[in-house]
Design an enzyme around this catalytic site. Structure first.
Site, PDB file in Angstrom:
ATOM      1  N   LYS A  75       0.840  -1.204   0.000  1.00  0.00           N
ATOM      2  CA  LYS A  75       0.000   0.000   0.000  1.00  0.00           C
ATOM      3  C   LYS A  75       0.873   1.251   0.000  1.00  0.00           C
ATOM      4  N   CYS A 156     -12.427   1.553  16.969  1.00  0.00           N
ATOM      5  CA  CYS A 156     -11.077   1.061  16.690  1.00  0.00           C
ATOM      6  C   CYS A 156     -10.199   1.050  17.930  1.00  0.00           C
ATOM      7  N   MET A 157     -10.047   2.213  18.565  1.00  0.00           N
ATOM      8  CA  MET A 157      -9.034   2.350  19.602  1.00  0.00           C
ATOM      9  C   MET A 157      -9.605   2.609  20.987  1.00  0.00           C
ATOM     10  N   MET A 316      -7.503  -5.344  16.874  1.00  0.00           N
ATOM     11  CA  MET A 316      -8.963  -5.385  16.902  1.00  0.00           C
ATOM     12  C   MET A 316      -9.563  -6.664  17.478  1.00  0.00           C
ATOM     13  N   GLY A 353      -4.462   1.635  14.648  1.00  0.00           N
ATOM     14  CA  GLY A 353      -4.885   1.231  13.319  1.00  0.00           C
ATOM     15  C   GLY A 353      -4.638   2.290  12.275  1.00  0.00           C
ATOM     16  N   GLN A 354      -5.266   3.435  12.481  1.00  0.00           N
ATOM     17  CA  GLN A 354      -5.175   4.493  11.482  1.00  0.00           C
ATOM     18  C   GLN A 354      -3.945   5.358  11.717  1.00  0.00           C
TER      19      GLN A 354
HETATM   20  N1  LIG Z   1     -17.074  -5.285   9.902  1.00  0.00           N
HETATM   21  C1  LIG Z   1     -16.124  -4.471  10.343  1.00  0.00           C
HETATM   22  N2  LIG Z   1     -16.286  -3.142  10.277  1.00  0.00           N
HETATM   23  C2  LIG Z   1     -15.313  -2.317  10.751  1.00  0.00           C
HETATM   24  C3  LIG Z   1     -14.128  -2.838  11.316  1.00  0.00           C
HETATM   25  C4  LIG Z   1     -13.979  -4.256  11.356  1.00  0.00           C
HETATM   26  O1  LIG Z   1     -12.957  -4.790  11.812  1.00  0.00           O
HETATM   27  N3  LIG Z   1     -14.989  -5.032  10.877  1.00  0.00           N
HETATM   28  N4  LIG Z   1     -13.168  -1.991  11.778  1.00  0.00           N
HETATM   29  C5  LIG Z   1     -13.558  -0.647  12.210  1.00  0.00           C
HETATM   30  C6  LIG Z   1     -12.350   0.193  12.316  1.00  0.00           C
HETATM   31  S1  LIG Z   1     -11.139  -0.340  13.388  1.00  0.00           S
HETATM   32  C7  LIG Z   1     -12.172   1.329  11.629  1.00  0.00           C
HETATM   33  S2  LIG Z   1     -10.804   2.288  11.935  1.00  0.00           S
HETATM   34  C8  LIG Z   1     -13.194   1.793  10.700  1.00  0.00           C
HETATM   35  C9  LIG Z   1     -12.692   2.557   9.491  1.00  0.00           C
HETATM   36  O2  LIG Z   1     -13.822   3.048   8.867  1.00  0.00           O
HETATM   37  P1  LIG Z   1     -13.831   4.329   7.929  1.00  0.00           P
HETATM   38  O3  LIG Z   1     -13.035   5.421   8.494  1.00  0.00           O
HETATM   39  O4  LIG Z   1     -15.267   4.625   7.703  1.00  0.00           O
HETATM   40  O5  LIG Z   1     -13.182   3.730   6.618  1.00  0.00           O
HETATM   41  P2  LIG Z   1     -12.329   4.442   5.482  1.00  0.00           P
HETATM   42  O6  LIG Z   1     -12.521   3.638   4.250  1.00  0.00           O
HETATM   43  O7  LIG Z   1     -10.948   4.638   5.941  1.00  0.00           O
HETATM   44  O8  LIG Z   1     -13.050   5.829   5.322  1.00  0.00           O
HETATM   45  C10 LIG Z   1     -12.356   7.040   5.213  1.00  0.00           C
HETATM   46  C11 LIG Z   1     -13.140   7.949   4.288  1.00  0.00           C
HETATM   47  O9  LIG Z   1     -12.530   9.237   4.261  1.00  0.00           O
HETATM   48  C12 LIG Z   1     -12.179   9.580   2.929  1.00  0.00           C
HETATM   49  N5  LIG Z   1     -10.941  10.369   3.026  1.00  0.00           N
HETATM   50  C13 LIG Z   1      -9.665   9.997   2.812  1.00  0.00           C
HETATM   51  N6  LIG Z   1      -8.819  11.011   3.095  1.00  0.00           N
HETATM   52  C14 LIG Z   1      -9.574  12.057   3.497  1.00  0.00           C
HETATM   53  C15 LIG Z   1      -9.274  13.392   3.926  1.00  0.00           C
HETATM   54  O10 LIG Z   1      -8.131  13.819   4.023  1.00  0.00           O
HETATM   55  N7  LIG Z   1     -10.340  14.167   4.262  1.00  0.00           N
HETATM   56  C16 LIG Z   1     -11.637  13.731   4.175  1.00  0.00           C
HETATM   57  N8  LIG Z   1     -12.604  14.570   4.527  1.00  0.00           N
HETATM   58  N9  LIG Z   1     -11.923  12.480   3.775  1.00  0.00           N
HETATM   59  C17 LIG Z   1     -10.911  11.656   3.455  1.00  0.00           C
HETATM   60  C18 LIG Z   1     -12.063   8.284   2.198  1.00  0.00           C
HETATM   61  O11 LIG Z   1     -12.298   8.445   0.818  1.00  0.00           O
HETATM   62  C19 LIG Z   1     -13.161   7.440   2.874  1.00  0.00           C
HETATM   63  O12 LIG Z   1     -14.420   7.651   2.324  1.00  0.00           O
HETATM   64  O13 LIG Z   1     -13.955   0.675  10.237  1.00  0.00           O
HETATM   65  C20 LIG Z   1     -14.595  -0.003  11.281  1.00  0.00           C
HETATM   66  N10 LIG Z   1     -15.508  -0.978  10.695  1.00  0.00           N
HETATM   67  N1  LIG Z   2      -4.043  -3.775   5.039  1.00  0.00           N
HETATM   68  C1  LIG Z   2      -4.652  -3.065   5.979  1.00  0.00           C
HETATM   69  N2  LIG Z   2      -3.975  -2.712   7.102  1.00  0.00           N
HETATM   70  C2  LIG Z   2      -4.612  -2.018   8.055  1.00  0.00           C
HETATM   71  C3  LIG Z   2      -5.957  -1.574   7.898  1.00  0.00           C
HETATM   72  C4  LIG Z   2      -6.634  -1.926   6.675  1.00  0.00           C
HETATM   73  O1  LIG Z   2      -7.806  -1.569   6.454  1.00  0.00           O
HETATM   74  N3  LIG Z   2      -5.948  -2.681   5.766  1.00  0.00           N
HETATM   75  N4  LIG Z   2      -6.588  -0.880   8.868  1.00  0.00           N
HETATM   76  C5  LIG Z   2      -5.833  -0.356   9.994  1.00  0.00           C
HETATM   77  C6  LIG Z   2      -6.734  -0.235  11.152  1.00  0.00           C
HETATM   78  S1  LIG Z   2      -7.718   1.159  11.303  1.00  0.00           S
HETATM   79  C7  LIG Z   2      -6.764  -1.152  12.138  1.00  0.00           C
HETATM   80  S2  LIG Z   2      -7.811  -0.924  13.462  1.00  0.00           S
HETATM   81  C8  LIG Z   2      -5.823  -2.288  12.158  1.00  0.00           C
HETATM   82  C9  LIG Z   2      -6.501  -3.613  12.547  1.00  0.00           C
HETATM   83  O2  LIG Z   2      -5.544  -4.606  12.605  1.00  0.00           O
HETATM   84  P1  LIG Z   2      -5.910  -6.060  13.093  1.00  0.00           P
HETATM   85  O3  LIG Z   2      -6.670  -6.005  14.339  1.00  0.00           O
HETATM   86  O4  LIG Z   2      -4.668  -6.863  13.079  1.00  0.00           O
HETATM   87  O5  LIG Z   2      -6.880  -6.575  11.904  1.00  0.00           O
HETATM   88  P2  LIG Z   2      -8.289  -7.329  11.839  1.00  0.00           P
HETATM   89  O6  LIG Z   2      -8.245  -8.098  10.572  1.00  0.00           O
HETATM   90  O7  LIG Z   2      -9.398  -6.382  12.027  1.00  0.00           O
HETATM   91  O8  LIG Z   2      -8.364  -8.329  13.076  1.00  0.00           O
HETATM   92  C10 LIG Z   2      -7.245  -8.981  13.604  1.00  0.00           C
HETATM   93  C11 LIG Z   2      -7.477 -10.413  13.918  1.00  0.00           C
HETATM   94  O9  LIG Z   2      -8.405 -10.596  14.975  1.00  0.00           O
HETATM   95  C12 LIG Z   2      -8.853 -11.931  14.833  1.00  0.00           C
HETATM   96  N5  LIG Z   2      -9.973 -12.199  15.735  1.00  0.00           N
HETATM   97  C13 LIG Z   2     -11.287 -12.188  15.462  1.00  0.00           C
HETATM   98  N6  LIG Z   2     -11.996 -12.534  16.550  1.00  0.00           N
HETATM   99  C14 LIG Z   2     -11.100 -12.787  17.534  1.00  0.00           C
HETATM  100  C15 LIG Z   2     -11.216 -13.228  18.887  1.00  0.00           C
HETATM  101  O10 LIG Z   2     -12.300 -13.421  19.451  1.00  0.00           O
HETATM  102  N7  LIG Z   2     -10.069 -13.404  19.583  1.00  0.00           N
HETATM  103  C16 LIG Z   2      -8.843 -13.206  19.030  1.00  0.00           C
HETATM  104  N8  LIG Z   2      -7.784 -13.424  19.763  1.00  0.00           N
HETATM  105  N9  LIG Z   2      -8.714 -12.795  17.753  1.00  0.00           N
HETATM  106  C17 LIG Z   2      -9.820 -12.583  17.025  1.00  0.00           C
HETATM  107  C18 LIG Z   2      -9.154 -12.031  13.373  1.00  0.00           C
HETATM  108  O11 LIG Z   2      -9.203 -13.376  12.935  1.00  0.00           O
HETATM  109  C19 LIG Z   2      -8.019 -11.235  12.762  1.00  0.00           C
HETATM  110  O12 LIG Z   2      -6.982 -12.052  12.258  1.00  0.00           O
HETATM  111  O13 LIG Z   2      -5.237  -2.461  10.892  1.00  0.00           O
HETATM  112  C20 LIG Z   2      -4.678  -1.279  10.357  1.00  0.00           C
HETATM  113  N10 LIG Z   2      -3.954  -1.705   9.191  1.00  0.00           N
HETATM  114  S1  SF4 Z   3       2.350   2.958   7.111  1.00  0.00           S
HETATM  115 FE1  SF4 Z   3       1.293   0.973   7.038  1.00  0.00          FE
HETATM  116  S2  SF4 Z   3       0.335   0.929   5.022  1.00  0.00           S
HETATM  117 FE2  SF4 Z   3       1.945   2.504   4.946  1.00  0.00          FE
HETATM  118  S3  SF4 Z   3       3.779   1.465   4.191  1.00  0.00           S
HETATM  119 FE3  SF4 Z   3       3.846   1.407   6.439  1.00  0.00          FE
HETATM  120  S4  SF4 Z   3       2.917  -0.578   6.948  1.00  0.00           S
HETATM  121 FE4  SF4 Z   3       2.309  -0.118   4.841  1.00  0.00          FE
HETATM  122 MO   LIG Z   4      -9.235   0.938  12.995  1.00  0.00          MO
END
Ligand SMILES: Nc1nc2c(c(=O)[nH]1)N[C@H]1C(S)=C(S)[C@@H](COP(=O)(O)OP(=O)(O)OC[C@H]3O[C@@H](n4cnc5c(=O)[nH]c(N)nc54)[C@H](O)[C@@H]3O)O[C@H]1N2
Ligand SMILES: Nc1nc2c(c(=O)[nH]1)N[C@H]1C(S)=C(S)[C@@H](COP(=O)(O)OP(=O)(O)OC[C@H]3O[C@@H](n4cnc5c(=O)[nH]c(N)nc54)[C@H](O)[C@@H]3O)O[C@H]1N2
Ligand code: SF4
Ligand SMILES: [Mo]
Length: 723
Positions: A75, A156-157, A316, A353-354
């Site tokens: 990425k 998320c956090m 997460m 995460g973010q």
């Molecule tokens: N089922 C399921 N749902 C989840 C999760 C999961 O594990 N499972 N994880 C949750 C977690 S941890 C997270 S962090 C959330 C993430 O959820 P979101 O934050 O809703 O996901 P993104 O796709 O990052 O959305 C960011 C948006 O902002 C826009 N954007 C990008 N850059 C900018 C900018 O500079 N300014 C503005 N105004 N917009 C911008 C992008 O185009 C996009 O539409 O999802 C949550 N939802």
């Molecule tokens: N490529 C990529 N990288 C990312 C993001 C992305 O969208 N894409 N998003 C970023 C963000 S905002 C976040 S929050 C992080 C999330 O980073 P992670 O938390 O590492 O990612 P997830 O895939 O949401 O979930 C992690 C693991 O939790 C496991 N899990 C599910 N249920 C349980 C349970 O009950 N117990 C245990 N022990 N494990 C369980 C799932 O199988 C999964 O492998 O990643 C960040 N990095």
């Molecule tokens: S900040 Fe995250 S997404 Fe970007 S290069 Fe590093 S590991 Fe990959």
């Molecule tokens: Mo997140």
């Protein structure tokens, strides 16, 4: 040809997750200037070097001088595509038609002026710049007098933040990435670093197999594949495992009594009470429920306690749980009991995460219950202090905590909230239980792209600049603040989110509150304010950030080099001189050992809903895919979203790869393609949420943790049928 060469290289290297920088190939017209920046995506916060030719971004590689030492993942190396992505929103829109900024912002401002404080809201993001989140928080809490300021870090956090606050008194990890180079044991629970924090995982892999790694996950992930001990747990039962590990540590005499006596206290009693509390969690009593053997649990506890230096890493799988805070606190317990803390390689490190959830949202307090610098809305002294610092009359900040993310969107549906600004997040794809959402009231959305799921519900759509089209600070996991400088102009009429917020302030009579109007001016204000808190980073200036690869707070003055390890004497300037370790965030300067009573998850399997759905991420896609799904290499690598089944479950349900299946829970239903993988625990179904055409959150439950209000995305009881 240029593109072809670079992409081919990526394809080859990308399969490994991490690439050590990528040159555009021999035939490419080379970049004329290179400038430092930070990757747009995850909380690892990798430094990148951006190559420009005639003012255009033509290349990107890892920054050798940054903490990632030149490494980036797929990425990161494709950040070069971001400025030329299709689908950008070029002008504001009102009800689907183009409008001028003046007309659009007048409309938004009129709505915000019309409603009482409790009926307006801001829904933000850990992807906005710190200056943007800080300004939005100030405008809403001190200007509109509404604490309805929340954002995706709630999803998320927030369990992690409450975990640190309740154990150590203040939020944010005390360790640093360098700890990964010293650890001899990695305890990875509910995190898939191989896909979600790939550059950190690369750093860990350099330590294997000499260092040991324990991975706890219901799926055999890419991370688990490298583990010495893989504990394939039943989803939702981790608190039993963690307490069982604590029980073994106490029972087998692995507690560091001297450390505990000097630095800890026990919630609701003493060590003896705690020992008794742990009795029912003996591995012999809980192993059947968690799906592991007594030996596995015992071994994990011993490895954790007796290794020279143990680092825990979690994300997460722990935070997105109805007992998320308790889980976080119990991981801290493990470290405190064994003194695996505040030493190189020994630390409880919750991964963010973010890119800017830590710096932008947790530190600035841009959440419904919080105020800047670790303060809280419910605390009268904290409100008074912030009113003084912000120069507003006493009593301005409401004493009522605002609505958390899940509750906020319910309140939009039932009319409690009538006017909301959504910025930098895509809740119509990423909130849980999407079928429960009802569009109501007025919704303004600031977004770079025309067609996000959330753009579709906007009354007014405001075109936002993103990443290097604007300027601001990102703060990541190890408390490092890094500056992203503006390098190119945004397309069309797009504006930075800070400009949008300042315009809104002006039009609603709060212009004086946002008198700091450039990112640097906002930063100066916020860093000065930080000096009156334990988040002191008054010494981190734009001038220093332009020169360095970021600085770690606390950093109280311009000569301070920043703090690698917090709470450690000689390193952290806030530790009382002469003390080696001091958990100064709590009133009595001791960390609190928690009694986390296990409760079964609300989503239990039944004959009607016999499977557990868990959701998460894949390497190549970022969240809702608005950016990554537009990049052909990344979109192509993942294909369309689908539901993965264990081969035995698939056979029983007569589902083959490619079949369409209907997933149904108590919360909603969805049809999507099926796939099969032996990586799953039997009875577990896995779906990622990147695909806008496969809105898995229609099915996902929205139960939240009682304290952190973070939803349990990780455990939903479902049934699956072939269509
Ligand atoms: N089922 C399921 N749902 C989840 C999760 C999961 O594990 N499972 N994880 C949750 C977690 S941890 C997270 S962090 C959330 C993430 O959820 P979101 O934050 O809703 O996901 P993104 O796709 O990052 O959305 C960011 C948006 O902002 C826009 N954007 C990008 N850059 C900018 C900018 O500079 N300014 C503005 N105004 N917009 C911008 C992008 O185009 C996009 O539409 O999802 C949550 N939802
Ligand atoms: N490529 C990529 N990288 C990312 C993001 C992305 O969208 N894409 N998003 C970023 C963000 S905002 C976040 S929050 C992080 C999330 O980073 P992670 O938390 O590492 O990612 P997830 O895939 O949401 O979930 C992690 C693991 O939790 C496991 N899990 C599910 N249920 C349980 C349970 O009950 N117990 C245990 N022990 N494990 C369980 C799932 O199988 C999964 O492998 O990643 C960040 N990095
Ligand atoms: S900040 Fe995250 S997404 Fe970007 S290069 Fe590093 S590991 Fe990959
Ligand atoms: Mo997140």
């Amino acid at each position: 040809m240029t593109e072809f060469t670079r992409r081919e290289a990526l394809r080859l290297l990308g399969g490994l997750g991490v690439v050590a920088g990528c040159s555009p190939g021999p035939l490419a017209p080379p970049a004329q200037v290179w400038k430092k920046s930070v990757c747009r995506f995850c909380g690892v916060g990798c430094g990148v070097m951006l190559g420009f030719r005639n003012g255009k971004l033509v290349d990107v590689r890892g920054d050798e001088l940054a903490h990632n030492r030149g490494r980036v993942c797929v990425k990161g190396s494709l950040c070069v595509e971001i400025p030329r992505l299709p689908g950008r929103l070029l002008r504001p829109r009102i009800g689907g038609r183009d409008a001028s900024w003046d007309e659009a912002m007048s409309r938004v401002a009129a709505e915000f002026k019309r409603h009482e404080p409790s009926a307006v809201a801001f829904y933000g993001s850990g992807q906005l710049y710190t200056e943007e989140s800080y300004s939005a928080n100030k405008l809403f809490k001190a200007g509109f007098r509404s604490n309805n300021v929340d954002g995706n870090p709630r999803l998320c956090m927030s369990s992690a933040a409450f975990g640190y606050i309740q154990t150590f008194g203040k939020d944010e990890p005390m360790g640093c990435y360098e700890d990964l180079d010293h650890a001899t044991c990695f305890f990875v629970i509910g995190a898939n670093l191989a896909e979600c924090h790939p550059v950190l995982f690369e750093r860990i892999k350099l330590r294997l197999p000499k260092a040991k790694m324990i991975v706890v996950d219901p799926r055999r992930t890419g991370t688990a594949a490298r583990a010495d001990r893989f504990l394939q747990i039943v989803p939702g039962t981790d608190l039993l495992l963690l307490n069982a590990m604590c029980q073994v540590i106490v029972r087998d005499g692995l507690v560091d009594r001297a450390f505990v006596e000097e630095h800890c206290e026990f919630e609701g009693g003493d060590f003896e009470n705690y020992r008794n509390f742990l009795e029912p969690y003996a591995p012999e009593k809980v192993c059947a429920v968690i799906g592991l053997s007594v030996a596995e649990v015992r071994e994990a506890a011993h490895l954790f306690a007796t290794s020279a230096a143990t680092t825990s890493l979690w994300t997460m799988g722990m935070n997105q749980r109805t007992q998320g805070v308790s889980l976080n606190r119990t991981i801290h317990n493990l470290h405190l009991l064994t003194a695996q803390i505040c030493r190189p390689g020994a630390t409880p490190m919750s991964l963010t995460g973010q890119g800017n959830a830590c710096g932008g949202v947790r530190d600035t307090g841009a959440l419904a219950h919080a105020l800047p610098g670790g303060r809280s809305v419910a605390n009268a002294a904290h409100r008074a202090e912030m009113e003084r610092l912000w120069g507003v009359p006493p009593g301005t900040i409401s004493e009522k905590p605002g609505l958390d993310a899940v509750e906020l969107f319910r309140a939009i549906g039932d009319g409690r909230v009538k006017c909301v600004l959504i910025m930098g997040t895509n809740p119509m794809q990423t909130l849980p239980s999407l079928e429960k959402f009802r569009k109501n009231g007025f919704i303004a959305v600031a977004e770079p792209f025309v067609d996000s799921a959330t753009s579709a519900i906007a009354d007014v759509l405001l075109p936002s600049a993103l990443w290097i089209e604007k300027e601001g600070v990102f703060g990541q996991t190890e408390r490092r603040y890094q500056l992203i400088e503006k390098q190119i102009e945004p397309p069309g009429e797009a504006r930075s989110d800070l400009e949008i917020l300042v315009d809104l302030a002006d039009r609603t009579g709060h212009g004086a509150l946002l008198s700091a109007r450039t990112p640097e001016a906002v930063w100066r204000e916020w860093s000065a304010i930080s000096a009156s808190s334990l988040y002191n980073f008054a010494g981190i200036t734009y001038e220093r950030l332009r020169r360095t690869r970021g600085l770690q707070w606390p950093c109280p003055d311009a000569n301070h080099p920043g703090t690698k390890r917090r709470f450690v004497g000689g390193d952290d300037p806030l530790v009382t001189p002469g003390r080696k370790i001091e958990f100064y965030g709590r009133p009595n300067r001791r960390a609190l050992i928690h009694r986390g009573e296990y409760r079964p998850v609300p989503e239990q399997t039944t004959p009607e809903f016999p499977l557990i759905l868990t959701t998460g991420r894949v390497l190549e896609q970022w969240h809702s895919g608005t950016i990554t799904d537009r990049i052909p290499e990344l979109a192509g690598a993942t294909g369309r979203g689908r539901a993965f089944f264990h081969p035995q479950d698939a056979r029983r349900l007569e589902i083959r790869p490619g079949d369409r299946v209907l997933l149904r829970s108590l919360h909603g239903s969805l049809e999507l393609p099926a796939d099969v993988t032996p990586a799953l625990r039997l009875g577990v179904v896995w779906v990622s949420f990147y695909d806008a055409k496969v809105l898995i959150n229609r099915v996902v439950a929205d139960h939240v943790d009682a304290v952190s209000k973070q939803p349990e995305y990780k455990v939903t009881a479902i049934r699956a049928t072939r269509v």
